[in-house]
Design an enzyme around this catalytic site. Sequence first.
Site, PDB file in Angstrom:
ATOM      1  N   ASN A 441       0.837  -1.197   0.000  1.00 35.57           N
ATOM      2  CA  ASN A 441       0.000   0.000   0.000  1.00 35.57           C
ATOM      3  C   ASN A 441       0.874   1.250   0.000  1.00 35.57           C
ATOM      4  OD1 ASN A 441      -2.660   1.521   0.559  1.00 35.57           O
ATOM      5  ND2 ASN A 441      -1.315   2.234   2.180  1.00 35.57           N
ATOM      6  N   GLU A 442       0.878   1.979  -1.110  1.00 39.08           N
ATOM      7  CA  GLU A 442       1.436   3.332  -1.269  1.00 39.08           C
ATOM      8  C   GLU A 442       2.948   3.414  -1.170  1.00 39.08           C
ATOM      9  OE1 GLU A 442      -2.459   6.004  -0.094  1.00 39.08           O
ATOM     10  OE2 GLU A 442      -0.733   6.084   1.250  1.00 39.08           O
ATOM     11  N   ASN A 443       3.661   2.282  -1.110  1.00 38.64           N
ATOM     12  CA  ASN A 443       5.113   2.369  -0.955  1.00 38.64           C
ATOM     13  C   ASN A 443       5.820   2.776  -2.247  1.00 38.64           C
ATOM     14  OD1 ASN A 443       4.617   1.598   1.628  1.00 38.64           O
ATOM     15  ND2 ASN A 443       5.447  -0.461   1.429  1.00 38.64           N
TER      16      ASN A 443
END
Length: 841
Positions: A441-443
């Site tokens: 998630n969002e890395n």
Amino acid sequence: MAVHFDLRENWTVRAVPPAGPPEEAAEAVTAPEGVPAAVPGCVHTDLLAAGLIGDPYADDNETRLGWIGRTDWRYATVLAEDALTGLLEGAERLDLVCDGLDTVAEVRLNDRVVGRTANMHRSYRFDVTDAVRAGDNELAVTFTSAYRYAEDLRLRLGDRPGAYPEPFQFIRKMACNFGWDWGPTLVTAGIWRPIGLHAWSTARLAGVRPEITVRTGADGRTEGVARLHVELERTGAGADAPLTLTAAVAGQRREVAVAPGESAAVVEVRVPDPRLWWPRGHGDQPLYDLGLRLDGPGGELDAWRRRVGFRTVELDTRPDAAGTPFTIRVNGEPILVKGANWIPDDCFPARVTRERYAERIDQVVGANMNLLRIWGGGRYESDDLYELCGERGVLVWQDFLFACAAYPEEPPLAEEVEAEAREAVVRLAHHAALVLWNGNNENIWGHEDWGWKAELGARTWGERYYLDLLPRIVAELDPTRPYWPGSPYSGRPDRHPNDPAHGTVHIWDVWNERDYTGYLDYRPRFVAEFGFQAPPAHATLRAAVGDEPLAPDSPGVRHHQKAEDGDGKLARGLAPHFGPAAGFDDWHYLTQVNQARAISLGIEHFRAQWPLCAGTVVWQLNDCWPVTSWSAVDGAGRRKPLWYALRRVHRDRLVTVRADGGLSVVLCNDTGRTWEGRVRLARRDLAGAVLEEVEAGFQVGPRGLLRLAVPEPVARAEDPARELVTADVTADGDVDRAWWFFAEDVDLALPEPEYDAEALVRGGDLRVTVTARTLLRDLALFPDRLDGAAEVDEALVTLLPEESHTFTIEGGAALDPEAVLRPPVLRCVNEAVRTAPDPAR
């Protein structure tokens, strides 16, 4: 036959010196006899049950309990001699099986260390056959402070950037335990999943990896295939024993012999013409019992049972003229995703029972949603969640557990990540509802846009996990499902990861920087996150906050707002639509209405772009504690007005009025049948009188969409502050209505609300009928202000003069009718906006 013995009873927990509790608790939590402990459970819930700490969710108790996460803890129990004697009788091997230890632990049986752990997301099995002694045996699990372990590793590997200063990326533990912009910092420790003993002989099923597929033959007939990859573990005495594996499903059976010395086999069962599993709204959810039995010379040795569904799943990302789609296909059919993001439902996972999962999944279904995304900062959930989703036709998108930070790729984390991912894929692979593995998630987005590159230099940040390790694991262990490297992600490393034209997008400039009308600027392929905040239900907030009186900026209310400048964003979000709120009651009501309107506008806009936009996953379904957040269901399980709005905008057949280059009515048909009927468009004054109108027939094909231009006489207001448009759709005897206002409420000449209301008891419920004498906008009842257990069946109802609506308050028969029929229980926008202070004064 093997014997399993549950070790649920008679545990204690105590702090290990040098302990860090405050002085008033030190003696109790460090005493040699310890505190009674629940297993499964955790330190916080044990200390709470013993009366040694206050409720971690109340007021600012969270802050005062920070010492728990910085203390070592020892869980202990005694294994009685008679129980062990019975287990060991006739058994060649005794294993200690730990389904979940949180997190860094040393396991001792008597004076022998039998195992060590460093991962909350894995299970462990330790051979304790030689560690058992005559008489009673003491089993102890000592947990090292997660903080100390993570901070030591951070010092050794070098710091990495993240959304928060906490060291969550340096330990394989539920990241949101360390606090999030919706969650408290409550760093747990304990035996959080079952623990027990397994006595066995000859051989056991060490691993069963199912591949459930559907094949279509040249004749067009389908065949379901259950292919089981089996790993066996043998004892020394059982090394040369002949074994038999028998698999059965849907009346079909297959037997495979395992030769002496062999420890692996494949058993394949084929099912002719199985009933296919479909997501809700597309068909039924037939599930079949799949069983595997292991037999040896003396009979049955072990068994494995699961429920499976036959279906195919693909992720369509073939480039087209508009970019890169992101369309989930089940059994070859494209699915319009109507979903929500899931976070852990409690900071203390052992409190989440199957019944609680069922309540949440029923709320998903009740809001007409068809997908849950299990977010990467939480945990791999209990099988209960995936089973319930399979039964109810709710698709599951599963993140691997990485969120909002740069993650080291060095030992010991790299080995833990691989072991954890392999176990998770094998454990969850049989669930029909699971349709997608997502790397993080969002890395990848964070690495590109959040200044990480300069801060990292040459240090690792997780890229090889998402683009190499995890896709290899999925390809090897679960080739029946697609993998996507991250969310957001645009399909290629050389593209910006949050490009709306490619793959998945997260829309957070709206809420953080812009008004929700900013959704109208997007033409995305798939929206995997977007959201708008509101406080929890009044009863939820009141139970958690002791402020007198409650106020938007009172200490307890502010402590239960974790987003950066969250209160400022709420106020700025209200201003263009309602102006400033007059007081707490208006603030509470209007922020909830604003949340519902924001997400409704976004989803209607994105649905009107089908099939270009193949779905939305709103942030978020649920909360883990009482908090102001983006959720539709608050931390006590109460439905916020957003939930009712989601139920409307996710209906299979939706009518909405849009202003994309001119006013139009969009009819969205997410069913397999043609939708036919008539639509009546009327421009009205606020008193309900028709100024202009037109009526026409329509027909929308299966899974189709129709856009009808609103004729100029109806679409153009003579006085925007005093006019509106209604679109009434009649089909199959049902009538549905969409509304269009030419101005924001703060600029409308809304009348003083006038209505007649009566409350009548029906069984255990209370029915409240409101008949409008003026326009009433977003009428809502909040019975939880009178009784926290009372729920209403509908919310945010707009009425023209002389129209009526009846609300049913479930379990509301004992409520005071007079209190039900007045503010702050019965509310509408008219009176809230008209009482708002005039900033010009």
